[in-house]
Design a protein around this motif. Structure first.
Motif, PDB file in Angstrom:
ATOM      1  N   ALA A  62      56.522 -39.487  30.537  1.00  0.00           N
ATOM      2  CA  ALA A  62      57.122 -40.729  30.729  1.00  0.00           C
ATOM      3  C   ALA A  62      56.552 -40.544  32.560  1.00  0.00           C
ATOM      4  CB  ALA A  62      58.849 -40.578  31.126  1.00  0.00           C
ATOM      5  N   ALA A  63      56.901 -39.454  33.210  1.00  0.00           N
ATOM      6  CA  ALA A  63      56.980 -38.823  34.903  1.00  0.00           C
ATOM      7  C   ALA A  63      55.096 -39.824  34.828  1.00  0.00           C
ATOM      8  CB  ALA A  63      56.175 -37.109  35.023  1.00  0.00           C
ATOM      9  N   THR A  64      53.918 -39.486  33.857  1.00  0.00           N
ATOM     10  CA  THR A  64      52.768 -40.393  34.580  1.00  0.00           C
ATOM     11  C   THR A  64      53.168 -41.719  34.526  1.00  0.00           C
ATOM     12  OG1 THR A  64      51.441 -38.356  33.325  1.00  0.00           O
ATOM     13  CG2 THR A  64      50.338 -40.627  33.519  1.00  0.00           C
ATOM     14  N   LEU A  65      53.903 -42.014  33.027  1.00  0.00           N
ATOM     15  CA  LEU A  65      53.323 -44.165  33.399  1.00  0.00           C
ATOM     16  C   LEU A  65      54.345 -44.166  33.814  1.00  0.00           C
ATOM     17  CD1 LEU A  65      52.732 -45.900  30.517  1.00  0.00           C
ATOM     18  CD2 LEU A  65      54.847 -45.621  30.398  1.00  0.00           C
ATOM     19  N   LEU A  66      55.541 -43.724  34.761  1.00  0.00           N
ATOM     20  CA  LEU A  66      56.381 -44.459  35.718  1.00  0.00           C
ATOM     21  C   LEU A  66      56.069 -44.073  37.402  1.00  0.00           C
ATOM     22  CD1 LEU A  66      59.784 -44.059  33.555  1.00  0.00           C
ATOM     23  CD2 LEU A  66      58.224 -45.913  34.170  1.00  0.00           C
ATOM     24  N   ALA A  67      54.748 -43.085  37.254  1.00  0.00           N
ATOM     25  CA  ALA A  67      54.595 -42.320  38.406  1.00  0.00           C
ATOM     26  C   ALA A  67      54.393 -43.543  39.491  1.00  0.00           C
ATOM     27  CB  ALA A  67      52.969 -42.428  38.133  1.00  0.00           C
ATOM     28  N   ASN A  68      53.361 -44.940  40.058  1.00  0.00           N
ATOM     29  CA  ASN A  68      54.017 -45.622  40.737  1.00  0.00           C
ATOM     30  C   ASN A  68      55.132 -47.262  40.416  1.00  0.00           C
ATOM     31  OD1 ASN A  68      51.854 -44.809  42.896  1.00  0.00           O
ATOM     32  ND2 ASN A  68      50.870 -45.194  40.376  1.00  0.00           N
ATOM     33  N   ILE A  69      56.313 -46.732  39.944  1.00  0.00           N
ATOM     34  CA  ILE A  69      57.174 -48.087  39.673  1.00  0.00           C
ATOM     35  C   ILE A  69      57.463 -48.113  40.640  1.00  0.00           C
ATOM     36  CG2 ILE A  69      58.793 -46.621  38.803  1.00  0.00           C
ATOM     37  CD1 ILE A  69      57.906 -49.004  36.233  1.00  0.00           C
ATOM     38  N   LYS A  70      58.412 -49.409  40.688  1.00  0.00           N
ATOM     39  CA  LYS A  70      59.044 -49.956  42.077  1.00  0.00           C
ATOM     40  C   LYS A  70      60.419 -51.103  41.633  1.00  0.00           C
ATOM     41  CE  LYS A  70      55.584 -51.214  45.834  1.00  0.00           C
ATOM     42  NZ  LYS A  70      55.004 -52.038  46.360  1.00  0.00           N
ATOM     43  N   LEU A  71      61.124 -50.176  42.021  1.00  0.00           N
ATOM     44  CA  LEU A  71      62.583 -51.112  41.518  1.00  0.00           C
ATOM     45  C   LEU A  71      63.751 -52.142  42.514  1.00  0.00           C
ATOM     46  CD1 LEU A  71      64.993 -48.059  39.838  1.00  0.00           C
ATOM     47  CD2 LEU A  71      63.416 -50.205  38.503  1.00  0.00           C
ATOM     48  N   TYR A  72      63.290 -53.041  42.775  1.00  0.00           N
ATOM     49  CA  TYR A  72      63.971 -53.568  44.032  1.00  0.00           C
ATOM     50  C   TYR A  72      62.774 -53.971  44.888  1.00  0.00           C
ATOM     51  CZ  TYR A  72      68.819 -54.054  41.163  1.00  0.00           C
ATOM     52  OH  TYR A  72      69.281 -54.309  40.278  1.00  0.00           O
ATOM     53  N   ASN A  73      61.647 -53.815  44.246  1.00  0.00           N
ATOM     54  CA  ASN A  73      60.928 -53.691  45.403  1.00  0.00           C
ATOM     55  C   ASN A  73      60.557 -52.239  46.002  1.00  0.00           C
ATOM     56  OD1 ASN A  73      58.300 -55.539  46.444  1.00  0.00           O
ATOM     57  ND2 ASN A  73      59.064 -55.992  48.265  1.00  0.00           N
ATOM     58  N   LYS A  74      61.545 -51.276  46.345  1.00  0.00           N
ATOM     59  CA  LYS A  74      61.219 -50.365  46.911  1.00  0.00           C
ATOM     60  C   LYS A  74      60.535 -48.717  45.666  1.00  0.00           C
ATOM     61  CE  LYS A  74      64.587 -47.049  49.101  1.00  0.00           C
ATOM     62  NZ  LYS A  74      65.908 -47.123  49.173  1.00  0.00           N
ATOM     63  N   PRO A  75      59.459 -48.486  46.207  1.00  0.00           N
ATOM     64  CA  PRO A  75      59.101 -47.447  45.469  1.00  0.00           C
ATOM     65  C   PRO A  75      59.174 -46.214  44.800  1.00  0.00           C
ATOM     66  CG  PRO A  75      57.823 -47.753  47.901  1.00  0.00           C
ATOM     67  CD  PRO A  75      59.039 -48.385  47.550  1.00  0.00           C
ATOM     68  N   GLU A 187      48.939 -47.964  27.845  1.00  0.00           N
ATOM     69  CA  GLU A 187      50.164 -47.675  27.058  1.00  0.00           C
ATOM     70  C   GLU A 187      50.503 -48.707  28.672  1.00  0.00           C
ATOM     71  OE1 GLU A 187      52.615 -46.871  24.574  1.00  0.00           O
ATOM     72  OE2 GLU A 187      50.567 -47.481  23.631  1.00  0.00           O
ATOM     73  N   ALA A 188      50.915 -47.950  29.959  1.00  0.00           N
ATOM     74  CA  ALA A 188      51.233 -48.644  30.891  1.00  0.00           C
ATOM     75  C   ALA A 188      50.679 -49.977  30.980  1.00  0.00           C
ATOM     76  CB  ALA A 188      50.571 -47.862  32.084  1.00  0.00           C
ATOM     77  N   LYS A 189      49.761 -50.467  31.110  1.00  0.00           N
ATOM     78  CA  LYS A 189      49.170 -52.508  30.790  1.00  0.00           C
ATOM     79  C   LYS A 189      50.337 -52.920  29.658  1.00  0.00           C
ATOM     80  CE  LYS A 189      45.138 -55.098  31.093  1.00  0.00           C
ATOM     81  NZ  LYS A 189      43.853 -55.352  30.582  1.00  0.00           N
ATOM     82  N   ARG A 190      50.568 -52.181  28.164  1.00  0.00           N
ATOM     83  CA  ARG A 190      51.118 -52.501  27.359  1.00  0.00           C
ATOM     84  C   ARG A 190      52.422 -52.610  27.583  1.00  0.00           C
ATOM     85  NH1 ARG A 190      53.196 -51.488  22.433  1.00  0.00           N
ATOM     86  NH2 ARG A 190      53.198 -49.077  22.786  1.00  0.00           N
ATOM     87  N   HIS A 191      53.370 -52.107  28.666  1.00  0.00           N
ATOM     88  CA  HIS A 191      54.311 -51.409  29.046  1.00  0.00           C
ATOM     89  C   HIS A 191      54.650 -52.796  30.555  1.00  0.00           C
ATOM     90  CE1 HIS A 191      56.314 -49.293  25.924  1.00  0.00           C
ATOM     91  NE2 HIS A 191      55.499 -48.790  25.686  1.00  0.00           N
ATOM     92  N   GLY A 192      53.483 -53.233  30.892  1.00  0.00           N
ATOM     93  CA  GLY A 192      53.908 -54.394  32.180  1.00  0.00           C
ATOM     94  C   GLY A 192      53.671 -52.974  33.365  1.00  0.00           C
ATOM     95  N   VAL A 193      53.734 -51.649  33.077  1.00  0.00           N
ATOM     96  CA  VAL A 193      53.491 -50.743  34.725  1.00  0.00           C
ATOM     97  C   VAL A 193      52.586 -50.280  34.770  1.00  0.00           C
ATOM     98  CG1 VAL A 193      54.969 -48.762  35.153  1.00  0.00           C
ATOM     99  CG2 VAL A 193      55.512 -49.647  32.704  1.00  0.00           C
ATOM    100  N   LYS A 194      53.079 -50.827  36.024  1.00  0.00           N
ATOM    101  CA  LYS A 194      51.640 -50.741  37.218  1.00  0.00           C
ATOM    102  C   LYS A 194      51.000 -48.643  37.395  1.00  0.00           C
ATOM    103  CE  LYS A 194      49.714 -51.160  41.939  1.00  0.00           C
ATOM    104  NZ  LYS A 194      48.253 -52.139  41.008  1.00  0.00           N
ATOM    105  N   PHE A 195      49.881 -48.169  36.868  1.00  0.00           N
ATOM    106  CA  PHE A 195      49.873 -47.474  36.104  1.00  0.00           C
ATOM    107  C   PHE A 195      48.336 -46.389  37.331  1.00  0.00           C
ATOM    108  CE2 PHE A 195      46.363 -44.510  34.447  1.00  0.00           C
ATOM    109  CZ  PHE A 195      46.428 -43.383  33.992  1.00  0.00           C
ATOM    110  N   GLY A 196      48.691 -45.108  38.220  1.00  0.00           N
ATOM    111  CA  GLY A 196      47.504 -44.421  38.963  1.00  0.00           C
ATOM    112  C   GLY A 196      47.941 -44.225  40.344  1.00  0.00           C
ATOM    113  N   LEU A 197      47.021 -43.574  40.570  1.00  0.00           N
ATOM    114  CA  LEU A 197      47.080 -43.241  42.426  1.00  0.00           C
ATOM    115  C   LEU A 197      47.031 -44.383  43.017  1.00  0.00           C
ATOM    116  CD1 LEU A 197      43.633 -41.021  41.174  1.00  0.00           C
ATOM    117  CD2 LEU A 197      45.832 -40.358  41.657  1.00  0.00           C
ATOM    118  N   LYS A 198      48.009 -43.813  44.047  1.00  0.00           N
ATOM    119  CA  LYS A 198      48.421 -44.891  45.300  1.00  0.00           C
ATOM    120  C   LYS A 198      46.377 -44.497  46.194  1.00  0.00           C
ATOM    121  CE  LYS A 198      52.433 -44.472  45.229  1.00  0.00           C
ATOM    122  NZ  LYS A 198      54.014 -43.489  45.645  1.00  0.00           N
TER     123      LYS A 198
END
Length: 198
Positions: A62-75, A187-198
């Motif tokens: 979960a930590a890897t998958l959600l690493a670069n997630i934003k909620l209400y456009n806030k990282p 998996e991230a792509k399948r769930h529509g989650v942004k993945f990877g390093l900044k």
């Protein structure tokens, strides 16, 4: 909560509540519980919360998958509870070595963007600002990184042939671009989650 199975979610927007945090957490795996500490006077949450997973493996994923997630456009700052650093540094990070001192971030961007969308480029420098002769290019996906390695390794950049390959992971003997990272990216792509390093 079992600290080793719990993720800390920080920098949360005021509108985030426990049900939304649960919905986010469950995208990456089964959730045991969600807790958002509230101010005793205002009864508002304090900008952070915790999501507990059934196992350390689930929490790592979960930590890897959600690493670069934003909620209400806030990282959102996601990491293992009790740790000062994110658990994983994953992504299509490419090392570019044997660089001419004239090569800048702009040159790296112009050269490597032809292989696919970039996240960032960086030239390693001394504390005095002098280039160390190597740098890093982070791509949005592994396909672009693979193409760049194949197309640029041994090619001349300015006046020197550069060496191009996946960068070594920090605090690890492994390299970026391994099968685990590729599986996480799929998996991230399948769930529509942004993945990877900044």
């Amino acid at each position: 909560m079992a600290e080793r199975h719990t993720l800390y979610f920080g920098n949360l927007e005021d509108r985030v509540d426990e049900s939304l945090l649960y919905e986010l957490g469950i995208q990456a795996g089964p959730v045991v519980s969600v807790y958002m500490p509230k101010d005793r006077v205002s009864l508002l949450h304090q900008g952070y919360g915790f999501v507990e997973y059934p196992s350390a493996k689930d929490a790592d994923y979960a930590a890897t998958l959600l690493a670069n997630i934003k909620l209400y456009n806030k990282p959102v700052n996601v990491r293992r509870a009790g740790s000062d650093k994110p658990t994983s540094e994953v992504g299509a990070k490419v090392f570019v070595g044997n660089l001419d001192i004239l090569v800048t971030e702009k040159v790296l961007t112009q050269t490597f963007s032809s292989f696919g969308p970039l996240v960032s480029t960086r030239i390693a420098r001394t504390s005095e600002g002098q280039p160390k002769g190597y740098g890093f290019v982070i791509f949005e996906d592994f396909e672009a990184a693979d193409a760049a390695i194949k197309g640029m390794d041994g090619q001349y950049l300015m006046n020197k042939p550069c060496t191009v390959g996946y960068a070594r992971k920090e605090n690890s003997a492994g390299f970026h671009g391994d099968e685990v990272e590729r599986r996480l990216a799929r998996e991230a792509k399948r769930h529509g989650v942004k993945f990877g390093l900044k």
